[in-house]
Design an enzyme around this catalytic site. Structure first.
Site, mmCIF file in Angstrom:
data_model
loop_
_atom_site.group_PDB
_atom_site.id
_atom_site.type_symbol
_atom_site.label_atom_id
_atom_site.label_comp_id
_atom_site.label_asym_id
_atom_site.label_seq_id
_atom_site.Cartn_x
_atom_site.Cartn_y
_atom_site.Cartn_z
ATOM 1 N N VAL A 40 27.282 -18.049 48.103
ATOM 2 C CA VAL A 40 27.542 -19.012 47.031
ATOM 3 C C VAL A 40 29.045 -19.148 46.778
ATOM 4 O O VAL A 40 29.717 -18.164 46.480
ATOM 5 C CB VAL A 40 26.829 -18.601 45.729
ATOM 6 N N SER A 41 29.553 -20.369 46.883
ATOM 7 C CA SER A 41 30.984 -20.632 46.760
ATOM 8 C C SER A 41 31.286 -21.442 45.501
ATOM 9 O O SER A 41 30.512 -22.324 45.120
ATOM 10 C CB SER A 41 31.472 -21.408 47.988
ATOM 11 N N PRO A 42 32.452 -21.198 44.873
ATOM 12 C CA PRO A 42 32.898 -22.039 43.763
ATOM 13 C C PRO A 42 33.644 -23.286 44.238
ATOM 14 O O PRO A 42 34.007 -24.132 43.417
ATOM 15 C CB PRO A 42 33.849 -21.109 43.007
ATOM 16 N N ASP B 246 35.547 -20.238 52.525
ATOM 17 C CA ASP B 246 36.404 -19.840 51.407
ATOM 18 C C ASP B 246 37.682 -19.174 51.905
ATOM 19 O O ASP B 246 38.686 -19.130 51.191
ATOM 20 C CB ASP B 246 35.666 -18.864 50.480
#
Length: 768
Positions: free
Chosen positions: A297-299, A407
């Protein structure tokens, strides 16, 4: 195995002036259900010359502070437990502590050191132990490293940094002790919500291969769980929100220490609730934004892109066949703004859920814990992915681990999704000089091409390269069940584990549809990632970093089922003794000494030409950014834990000076720089984003420590006056009633932040 419960009532007061968020009235206190306490401690390590933990980039070293790092502790105890400092637990009473820690990961050596400190403090092993403390990392990638007690994670730091390790262990223990001492009868309330516009799946290619993927609307968890804590007298004491998102808003070019988006969210909430002039980390209200199953899960919500703006190859995350150009940007114009946006989204959800948290936690406080060797787990057909008896594997990393993620891409020519050894035979031949996998090990890990067989490498006299004997843990706080996992579970891995624990507890009659099971990620130890068997077959980064092979998640499901049954029945679980062999070697040399130009004292404010300022009173307009250069010294000489390298004071009406801002504030940061690559002379540049709506005379104080050639460390101070000029443009941003004279700088800073965030028009309740 025991039981804990806590509760409190509250009235939310948010110190944004001019009252951009009104008082939120919440149920007043009635009978308490638990004792609850909160604590916080500074754990900010070396702000210079320390490799950052997370991105594994040798060139990414600390050179200043954007946000300080903290350990935030939450203690729950039975009402029958004695509330006395240093007291042993009352007979048959249960006490437990959950700690959210602003670091990348929790190595087992840190957990051991915290347990040792607590048992020494209380003079007993019966107050806190491995069993009843859960240490969960927020997973910021912008903190100083070198604190791991497994060799692999200290490689880019050139070894173990003992002072940083001690700083972190001391801080976590101190936070727990403070929370324990603040215990008082109270209550805890829970709300489950949804948060959109804040996370994406960075391995979206792998996710659809999960057999049950169609059961879910999203390929990442949008759910949040929040608990708010209050004492019987109505005092608000804290909150915890769990939400899955990586701490990678600040990318691998960043050199400033930062808690990233979760650290920023904590800073905002604590600034809102605590007195405006209180130094961050000293207030009684503690707000943790804790980590969950964030493995994939990436921001960075704009998604992976090539430099020309086109989409990356979805399977391998490459541009022109290489990973280096395939990067996912965040929603802001730069990484700092992206950090603020993702952080403010979590703040916005927390404020909503905090106000609406009406489900009171009640019932037993319980915990269960076990150490087990995860290289040798026999997985039964009930849990294995093949329906046949299977086993886990010797710990190993695959080729795609070295490719990195969108990321933060890796180096060389490795790519994600590599399932054969052919593309990297030369590299693997080199890695296998450390330890060549056997045929059985290769088959066990199939289809992962093994790059590093870290479970069998023995080059450091018994020091482990990675953890293989690992802790599994469950806390129960009434209707809330926390599953402490020692690594990064992907979205689907976390969903399957949550469901399995919930089913088991329901079957045993101790849970129902109102029970919330939450994954507490990166807890107590670190084993990299945990992908599902289906994701493992694709071998993107998260799967290649799943150490114990394709049956790792099935093994977790099996073993956590046993722990859940033990929690429900109160039975004793089998456990190995805690590991005692840890890595502690280093090639890092201490900073030898500081020098300064002749005639210029440490701390002297400097001009652009590096000469002493002739005008000791600077002028800046409200709403502008001020930069001030000082003759500096290496921040490694003194971490200034619980203090500040920079403090902004404002002149009061009586002519005195009041401290208002610190280096732990987001809008006040500094950059340390050597005058030349090998020089011992350095400068420190302060950046202050002056908030709109203030004016008057301010004083900036730089507090540092220089080291002589004889090794003697001496403190020094420098200061400069700043006249902040009121600006009509900045006043126009605020309500007419909010005059410059009425705004404390903290209120003005939060007010400006609120105005900025509202202007973005982000609706976190609108579905993605």
């Amino acid at each position: 195995h025991s039981t804990h419960t806590a509760h409190t009532n509250m009235k939310i007061r948010i110190a944004i002036v001019p009252l951009l968020i009104l008082l939120l009235c919440v149920t007043r206190a009635s009978a308490s259900t638990y004792q609850v306490g909160t604590g916080i401690a500074d754990i900010t390590g070396p702000a210079a010359q320390a490799n950052m933990m997370g991105m594994a980039q040798i060139s990414q070293v600390t050179a200043g502070i954007q946000l300080r790092l903290f350990a935030r502790a939450f203690v729950f105890a039975d009402l029958s437990d004695a509330v006395q400092p240093n007291s042993a637990r009352s007979a048959n009473a249960t006490r437990l502590a959950f700690v959210s820690v602003d670091i990348a990961l929790i190595p087992g050596g840190i957990t051991r050191a915290v347990v040792e400190r607590l048992q020494a403090h209380y003079g007993s092993p019966d107050v806190y132990s491995y069993q009843n403390i859960m240490l969960s990392a927020t997973h910021t990638h912008s903190g100083p490293g070198g604190y791991s007690t497994e060799a692999l994670y200290d490689l880019t730091s050139f070894g173990f940094l003992e002072r940083n390790f001690e700083c972190i262990a001391d801080g976590i223990a101190n936070a727990i002790i403070q929370a324990d001492e603040r215990r008082a009868p109270g209550r805890a309330f829970m709300r489950n919500g949804q948060l959109y516009k804040s996370n994406i799946n960075r391995s979206a290619y792998s996710y659809p291969f999960n057999a049950n993927a169609s059961n879910y609307e999203y390929d990442v968890d949008k759910n949040t769980t929040l608990i708010r804590l209050q004492h019987e007298n109505g005092d608000e004491v804290g909150m915890v929100q769990w939400f899955s998102v990586h701490g990678t808003s600040m990318n691998n070019t960043n050199s400033l220490i930062s808690g990233d988006n979760k650290g920023f969210a904590s800073w905002v909430l604590e600034r809102m609730h605590n007195p405006p002039s209180a130094m961050p980390g000293t207030g009684k209200f503690v707000a943790a934004f804790a980590q969950s199953n964030e493995g994939d899960v990436s921001p960075n919500t704009m998604g992976a892109q090539c430099p020309n703006g086109t989409a990356c190859d979805n399977h391998h995350s490459t541009c022109g066949g290489r990973v280096q150009g395939c990067i996912a940007p965040g929603p802001g114009k730069d990484m700092m703004e992206s950090c603020k946006i993702i952080g403010m989204n979590q703040v916005s959800a927390a404020l909503r859920d905090y106000q609406d948290a009406k489900t009171e936690l009640s019932g037993p406080l319980q915990y269960v814990h076990s150490f087990m060797n995860f290289e040798t787990i026999q997985v039964s057909p009930e849990f294995s992915s093949t329906g046949k008896p299977e086993t886990t594997c010797t710990a190993a990393l695959g080729d795609s681990f070295l490719a990195g993620t969108t990321d933060g891409p890796g180096a060389f020519n490795f790519v994600q999704g590599t399932t054969t050894a052919d593309p990297n035979r030369k590299w693997n031949a080199l890695f296998h000089l450390l330890k060549r996998p056997t045929l059985a090990q290769t088959r066990c890990h199939h289809p992962k091409p093994i790059a590093l067989l870290i479970g069998d490498i023995d080059l450091l006299g018994g020091s482990p390269w990675a953890a293989t004997v690992i802790p599994l843990q469950i806390f129960r706080i009434g209707q809330l069940v926390l599953v402490g996992v020692p690594g990064e579970f992907t979205t689907m891995s976390g969903r399957r584990l949550r469901d399995q624990v919930h089913r088991t507890l329901v079957k045993k009659g101790v849970a129902d549809q109102n029970t919330r099971v939450v994954i507490a990620g990166l807890s107590n130890e670190y084993i990299h990632y945990c992908a599902t068997p289906e994701e493992y077959a694709i071998q993107r980064y998260e799967a290649a970093s799943t150490l114990f092979g394709p049956q790792q998640l099935p093994a977790f499901l099996q073993e956590f089922t046993k722990l859940s049954e033990a929690l429900a029945t109160g039975s004793v679980v089998d456990t190995l003794p805690p590991p005692t062999a840890f890595f502690n070697r280093t090639l890092v040399k201490p900073w030898s000494h500081d020098t300064r130009p002749e005639g210029i004292a440490f701390g002297t404010p400097l001009s652009a030409e590096n000469q002493p300022l002739t005008n000791q009173t600077l002028s800046v307009a409200a709403g502008a950014q001020l930069q001030v250069l000082f003759q500096g010294a290496n921040p490694r000489n003194n971490y200034r834990i619980g203090s500040s390298f920079f403090t902004v004071y404002r002149q009061t009406t009586g002519g005195g000076w009041e401290p208002v801002l610190y280096d732990s504030d987001f809008d006040l940061w500094f950059v340390w720089k050597r005058s030349a690559p090998e020089s011992h002379t350095s400068t420190v540049r302060l950046h202050w984003q002056v908030p709109a709506g203030i004016s008057g005379l301010y004083r900036i104080q730089y507090s540092g420590d220089s080291k002589s050639e004889a090794g003697v460390v001496s403190s020094f101070q420098g200061e400069v006056l700043v006249q902040v000029q009121a600006s009509s443009a900045s006043h126009a941003r605020l309500r007419p009633a909010a005059t410059a004279a009425s705004l404390h700088p903290t209120h003005a800073m939060l007010s400006e932040l609120e105005r900025w965030y509202r202007a973005l028009g982000i609706d976190i309740n609108e579905r993605d």
